[in-house]
Write a protein that holds these residues in place. Sequence first.
Motif, PDB file in Angstrom:
ATOM      1  N   PHE A  24     -36.217  23.462 -40.920  1.00 50.52           N
ATOM      2  CA  PHE A  24     -35.933  24.743 -41.562  1.00 50.52           C
ATOM      3  C   PHE A  24     -35.369  25.734 -40.542  1.00 50.52           C
ATOM      4  O   PHE A  24     -34.433  26.481 -40.842  1.00 50.52           O
ATOM      5  CB  PHE A  24     -37.207  25.306 -42.199  1.00 50.52           C
ATOM      6  CG  PHE A  24     -36.953  26.444 -43.149  1.00 50.52           C
ATOM      7  CD1 PHE A  24     -36.745  26.212 -44.498  1.00 50.52           C
ATOM      8  CD2 PHE A  24     -36.907  27.754 -42.690  1.00 50.52           C
ATOM      9  CE1 PHE A  24     -36.496  27.256 -45.380  1.00 50.52           C
ATOM     10  CE2 PHE A  24     -36.658  28.814 -43.560  1.00 50.52           C
ATOM     11  CZ  PHE A  24     -36.446  28.559 -44.909  1.00 50.52           C
ATOM     12  N   ASP A  25     -35.927  25.737 -39.330  1.00 51.81           N
ATOM     13  CA  ASP A  25     -35.424  26.633 -38.288  1.00 51.81           C
ATOM     14  C   ASP A  25     -33.964  26.329 -37.961  1.00 51.81           C
ATOM     15  O   ASP A  25     -33.157  27.240 -37.750  1.00 51.81           O
ATOM     16  CB  ASP A  25     -36.272  26.501 -37.026  1.00 51.81           C
ATOM     17  CG  ASP A  25     -37.612  27.226 -37.141  1.00 51.81           C
ATOM     18  OD1 ASP A  25     -37.771  28.029 -38.083  1.00 51.81           O
ATOM     19  OD2 ASP A  25     -38.491  26.990 -36.300  1.00 51.81           O
TER      20      ASP A  25
ATOM     21  N   ARG B 184     -50.641  26.364 -41.617  1.00 52.36           N
ATOM     22  CA  ARG B 184     -49.989  25.977 -40.363  1.00 52.36           C
ATOM     23  C   ARG B 184     -49.642  24.496 -40.328  1.00 52.36           C
ATOM     24  O   ARG B 184     -48.587  24.117 -39.830  1.00 52.36           O
ATOM     25  CB  ARG B 184     -50.885  26.312 -39.169  1.00 52.36           C
ATOM     26  CG  ARG B 184     -50.871  27.790 -38.801  1.00 52.36           C
ATOM     27  CD  ARG B 184     -51.642  28.026 -37.518  1.00 52.36           C
ATOM     28  NE  ARG B 184     -51.441  29.371 -37.012  1.00 52.36           N
ATOM     29  CZ  ARG B 184     -50.462  29.735 -36.198  1.00 52.36           C
ATOM     30  NH1 ARG B 184     -49.582  28.842 -35.804  1.00 52.36           N
ATOM     31  NH2 ARG B 184     -50.366  30.983 -35.778  1.00 52.36           N
ATOM     32  N   ALA B 185     -50.518  23.670 -40.822  1.00 46.44           N
ATOM     33  CA  ALA B 185     -50.290  22.224 -40.817  1.00 46.44           C
ATOM     34  C   ALA B 185     -50.571  21.682 -42.209  1.00 46.44           C
ATOM     35  O   ALA B 185     -51.704  21.741 -42.693  1.00 46.44           O
ATOM     36  CB  ALA B 185     -51.187  21.544 -39.785  1.00 46.44           C
TER      37      ALA B 185
ATOM     38  N   VAL C 269     -41.479  33.123 -28.750  1.00 48.49           N
ATOM     39  CA  VAL C 269     -40.119  33.012 -29.274  1.00 48.49           C
ATOM     40  C   VAL C 269     -40.084  31.825 -30.227  1.00 48.49           C
ATOM     41  O   VAL C 269     -40.445  30.712 -29.857  1.00 48.49           O
ATOM     42  CB  VAL C 269     -39.100  32.784 -28.136  1.00 48.49           C
ATOM     43  CG1 VAL C 269     -37.715  32.554 -28.713  1.00 48.49           C
ATOM     44  CG2 VAL C 269     -39.092  33.967 -27.193  1.00 48.49           C
ATOM     45  N   ASP C 270     -39.671  32.057 -31.451  1.00 49.22           N
ATOM     46  CA  ASP C 270     -39.571  30.970 -32.418  1.00 49.22           C
ATOM     47  C   ASP C 270     -38.274  30.201 -32.205  1.00 49.22           C
ATOM     48  O   ASP C 270     -38.268  29.042 -31.842  1.00 49.22           O
ATOM     49  CB  ASP C 270     -39.618  31.511 -33.850  1.00 49.22           C
ATOM     50  CG  ASP C 270     -41.004  32.017 -34.222  1.00 49.22           C
ATOM     51  OD1 ASP C 270     -41.971  31.416 -33.737  1.00 49.22           O
ATOM     52  OD2 ASP C 270     -41.099  32.988 -34.969  1.00 49.22           O
ATOM     53  N   ALA C 271     -37.163  30.871 -32.470  1.00 52.05           N
ATOM     54  CA  ALA C 271     -35.869  30.225 -32.359  1.00 52.05           C
ATOM     55  C   ALA C 271     -34.787  31.288 -32.268  1.00 52.05           C
ATOM     56  O   ALA C 271     -34.994  32.444 -32.641  1.00 52.05           O
ATOM     57  CB  ALA C 271     -35.612  29.321 -33.575  1.00 52.05           C
ATOM     58  N   LEU C 272     -33.654  30.906 -31.768  1.00 50.12           N
ATOM     59  CA  LEU C 272     -32.502  31.791 -31.745  1.00 50.12           C
ATOM     60  C   LEU C 272     -31.237  30.958 -31.712  1.00 50.12           C
ATOM     61  O   LEU C 272     -31.256  29.779 -31.376  1.00 50.12           O
ATOM     62  CB  LEU C 272     -32.529  32.715 -30.524  1.00 50.12           C
ATOM     63  CG  LEU C 272     -32.273  32.063 -29.156  1.00 50.12           C
ATOM     64  CD1 LEU C 272     -31.519  33.026 -28.250  1.00 50.12           C
ATOM     65  CD2 LEU C 272     -33.585  31.662 -28.498  1.00 50.12           C
TER      66      LEU C 272
ATOM     67  N   LYS D 178     -43.979  22.588 -29.847  1.00 52.37           N
ATOM     68  CA  LYS D 178     -43.507  21.603 -30.816  1.00 52.37           C
ATOM     69  C   LYS D 178     -44.002  21.941 -32.219  1.00 52.37           C
ATOM     70  O   LYS D 178     -45.188  21.805 -32.516  1.00 52.37           O
ATOM     71  CB  LYS D 178     -43.972  20.200 -30.408  1.00 52.37           C
ATOM     72  CG  LYS D 178     -43.367  19.715 -29.096  1.00 52.37           C
ATOM     73  CD  LYS D 178     -43.834  18.310 -28.760  1.00 52.37           C
ATOM     74  CE  LYS D 178     -43.207  17.835 -27.452  1.00 52.37           C
ATOM     75  NZ  LYS D 178     -43.679  16.465 -27.097  1.00 52.37           N
ATOM     76  N   PRO D 179     -43.105  22.374 -33.096  1.00 51.99           N
ATOM     77  CA  PRO D 179     -43.524  22.703 -34.458  1.00 51.99           C
ATOM     78  C   PRO D 179     -43.569  21.451 -35.318  1.00 51.99           C
ATOM     79  O   PRO D 179     -43.140  20.371 -34.905  1.00 51.99           O
ATOM     80  CB  PRO D 179     -42.404  23.635 -34.933  1.00 51.99           C
ATOM     81  CG  PRO D 179     -41.191  23.086 -34.235  1.00 51.99           C
ATOM     82  CD  PRO D 179     -41.667  22.588 -32.890  1.00 51.99           C
ATOM     83  N   ALA D 180     -44.094  21.584 -36.523  1.00 50.26           N
ATOM     84  CA  ALA D 180     -44.033  20.480 -37.474  1.00 50.26           C
ATOM     85  C   ALA D 180     -42.568  20.156 -37.745  1.00 50.26           C
ATOM     86  O   ALA D 180     -41.701  21.026 -37.675  1.00 50.26           O
ATOM     87  CB  ALA D 180     -44.747  20.870 -38.770  1.00 50.26           C
TER      88      ALA D 180
END
Length: 369
Positions: A198-199, A296-297, A172-175, A190-192
Amino acid sequence: MVISAFHGERLRLARVALGLTLDQLGARVSATRQYLNQLEQGLKVPTDEMRAALAAALGIAEHFFAITASAGISPEQCHFRKQRTTPVSVVSQVLARGTLLDGFVSRLDHELDLPTVSFPDIPVASAAEIEAAADHAREHWRLGTGPISSMMRVVENAGAVVSFFSGVSERVDALSIDCVRPMIIRSEAKPAACRLRFDLAHEAGHLIMHRGIQTGDKVTEDQANRFASAFLLPRSSFIHEFPRSRLLDWSAIFSLKLRWKVSAAAILRRAYDLRMISPDQYRTGYIHLSKTGQRRAERFDDQIPTEMPELLPKALQALEAAFPGSLTRMVDASGLQAEMFAHVSGLALPVEKTPDDNIVPLNRWKLNI
């Protein structure tokens, strides 16, 4: 002996929130799948011993089952962005946790003066309307046209609660959930920092543009992406700062990244959307990022601090400071216990302290971020 009510849908809600199947829960309480299904359907009522066993297995209080069930989060309320491989069971788990978190946040709203919800309602159909919606949102929140120092504070000051769900992994990315007190949920991965910002802007776009609309298709996702791009990199400023040349100026692009806290990939996309670079330049830019291992990074990701939620943690701290022990009592009133509360809020309950006799409780506690 008076037996309290038992609502089978509450059993299902807690089970799904933990991601357990009927068989898995049955193994924990020595019951068959068929029997548990009958409990959830309201066809049977458990014995006192089974009620206690179910509560212990699910990390909830026994009275959780007796709380009148409120309407759960519907698909129209939930802007669910997920990877294509996300199983339906994970979608159900996230919706169940959102329902439980919404119930707790509603109780919290009655105790504290949280920020007023102020997401404008702006339906869109075209790219020009999305650009206008992003500009209007900046004006509505008085953000000007420069870099946003904290996207987290933008959405929290607009009244949204941001939280992280544990145990859902990267599927799940985000909602975002469009309810009385909007919620934006990220997975625990934990994303960058740029990706997180941006999310958050993407989910703000859903809350602003897609009220009452079931999202998740390519059209609405592209609209939310365009909104996030336009919101974080407003056209009026971007066209003056982006370097125009025959060859991409990576030094300048990464300088923009550090200034605006937006990924180089998103900067390239914004330039392409505004027709400041050609399709060939855009494609060349992505090939460069891929060949240099930056899909990705990216470079300088570690120089941009990760933004963490503040509203919910500060609200709980304020409540506990005003009424020591009240947070534990509120969680208990919701029928949750510490482990389940951590699952749905991403936070741990504080260790309860002995109240100081010199502290005079306040009726209301104003929360300022």
